[in-house]
Design a protein around this motif. Structure first.
Motif, PDB file in Angstrom:
ATOM      1  N   THR A 226       4.774  13.379  -5.148  1.00  0.00           N
ATOM      2  CA  THR A 226       5.576  14.117  -4.176  1.00  0.00           C
ATOM      3  C   THR A 226       6.832  14.600  -4.887  1.00  0.00           C
ATOM      4  O   THR A 226       7.592  13.788  -5.416  1.00  0.00           O
ATOM      5  CB  THR A 226       5.966  13.218  -2.981  1.00  0.00           C
ATOM      6  OG1 THR A 226       4.763  12.731  -2.374  1.00  0.00           O
ATOM      7  CG2 THR A 226       6.785  13.981  -1.961  1.00  0.00           C
TER       8      THR A 226
ATOM      9  N   LYS B  20       4.978  20.586   5.907  1.00  0.00           N
ATOM     10  CA  LYS B  20       3.768  19.748   5.907  1.00  0.00           C
ATOM     11  C   LYS B  20       2.688  20.456   6.712  1.00  0.00           C
ATOM     12  O   LYS B  20       2.957  21.073   7.733  1.00  0.00           O
ATOM     13  CB  LYS B  20       4.055  18.375   6.519  1.00  0.00           C
ATOM     14  CG  LYS B  20       4.965  17.509   5.698  1.00  0.00           C
ATOM     15  CD  LYS B  20       4.219  16.714   4.669  1.00  0.00           C
ATOM     16  CE  LYS B  20       5.254  15.991   3.866  1.00  0.00           C
ATOM     17  NZ  LYS B  20       5.015  14.809   3.315  1.00  0.00           N
TER      18      LYS B  20
ATOM     19  N   GLY C 231       2.081  17.766   0.967  1.00  0.00           N
ATOM     20  CA  GLY C 231       3.324  17.863   0.214  1.00  0.00           C
ATOM     21  C   GLY C 231       3.250  17.278  -1.187  1.00  0.00           C
ATOM     22  O   GLY C 231       4.263  17.096  -1.846  1.00  0.00           O
ATOM     23  N   LYS C 232       2.046  17.020  -1.667  1.00  0.00           N
ATOM     24  CA  LYS C 232       1.867  16.470  -3.015  1.00  0.00           C
ATOM     25  C   LYS C 232       1.531  17.601  -3.986  1.00  0.00           C
ATOM     26  O   LYS C 232       0.903  18.592  -3.620  1.00  0.00           O
ATOM     27  CB  LYS C 232       0.734  15.451  -3.028  1.00  0.00           C
ATOM     28  CG  LYS C 232       0.929  14.323  -2.037  1.00  0.00           C
ATOM     29  CD  LYS C 232       1.002  13.032  -2.756  1.00  0.00           C
ATOM     30  CE  LYS C 232       1.032  11.890  -1.750  1.00  0.00           C
ATOM     31  NZ  LYS C 232       2.263  11.217  -1.726  1.00  0.00           N
TER      32      LYS C 232
ATOM     33  N   LEU D 125       1.746  22.899  -3.970  1.00  0.00           N
ATOM     34  CA  LEU D 125       1.692  21.658  -3.198  1.00  0.00           C
ATOM     35  C   LEU D 125       0.599  21.753  -2.146  1.00  0.00           C
ATOM     36  O   LEU D 125       0.426  22.798  -1.518  1.00  0.00           O
ATOM     37  CB  LEU D 125       3.033  21.396  -2.513  1.00  0.00           C
ATOM     38  CG  LEU D 125       4.286  21.534  -3.384  1.00  0.00           C
ATOM     39  CD1 LEU D 125       5.530  21.213  -2.567  1.00  0.00           C
ATOM     40  CD2 LEU D 125       4.205  20.639  -4.603  1.00  0.00           C
TER      41      LEU D 125
END
Length: 179
Positions: free
Chosen positions: A32, A52, A142-143, A138
Motif C-alpha cells: 500500500t 478505493k 489501493g495496493k 493501484l
C-alpha cells in the motif's frame, strides 16, 4: 596506502550514504503506497483512501521531461475511454516551481487528469521517485499492482494490459465513454 584509499572512499561516499539513507524506497507490487498525494490544482486534498474500488494511476512528471509530456495525453485518453467510475489518473508534478506546473496544466487543460503540484517533493520523496516518468498502478484495494519507470512505445502494450487486467468485467464490456 590502503588506509589512505579507505579514508578517501569514506569521505567521498559519506554524503552519498547519508543521502541514500534519507531516500525512501519505492512502494512495490502488493504494498500500500503513501495515501496522501498533496492538493489538486483546484485545492482539494488527494487521499487515495477516497478512491478505493477504483483502479488508480499515480504518475510523476515534470515539464522538462519529454517522455512525461508524451505520457500525459496517453493517460488522458485512457481516463476518457474508461471513465471516472472505474479509473482515476493522478498526475503529480515533480519538484517544479508553480509557474512551470501551471504552464503545463494550462497547455493540457483539454486532458481530464487530476494534477497535483509537489514543488517541495514531499510526495515524490515519499514514493522514492528519482527518475521520470515514474508510474504506479493501484488496484481497487489501493495496493500497487504495477510499477512503470520511463516511457517508450514498447511499454504501452504492457501498461494497457496491466490496466485491463485490473478493471471489472462490466467496465470492459461497456462502450467507450466520452466524459
Amino acid at each position: 596506502m590502503l588506509k589512505r584509499i579507505a579514508w578517501v572512499i569514506l569521505l567521498v561516499c559519506s554524503p552519498l550514504a547519508c543521502m541514500a539513507g534519507d531516500l525512501k524506497s519505492q512502494p512495490e507490487v502488493g504494498e500500500t503506497p503513501p495515501p496522501l498525494l498533496g492538493k489538486l490544482h483546484g485545492g482539494d486534498e488527494v487521499d487515495l483512501a477516497n478512491y478505493k474500488g477504483k483502479v488508480v494511476i499515480v504518475t510523476f512528471w515534470a515539464s522538462w521531461c519529454g517522455p512525461c509530456r508524451k505520457e500525459l495525453p496517453v493517460l488522458a485518453m485512457v481516463q476518457e475511454t474508461v471513465g471516472h467510475e472505474a479509473l482515476e489518473v493522478i498526475a503529480v508534478n515533480f519538484k517544479e516551481p508553480r509557474k512551470d506546473f501551471l504552464e503545463v496544466v494550462r497547455l493540457n487543460r483539454k486532458f481530464d487528469l487530476n494534477y497535483v503540484h509537489d514543488s517541495k517533493g514531499i510526495t515524490s520523496d515519499a514514493y522514492g521517485v528519482q527518475a521520470l516518468p515514474n508510474m504506479f498502478i493501484l488496484d481497487q484495494d489501493g495496493k500497487v499492482a504495477h510499477v512503470h519507470r520511463g516511457y517508450s512505445d514498447e511499454m504501452l502494450e504492457s501498461f494497457i494490459a496491466g490496466i485491463l487486467a485490473l478493471l471489472p468485467e462490466d467496465v470492459l464490456r461497456s462502450p467507450a465513454r466520452n466524459q
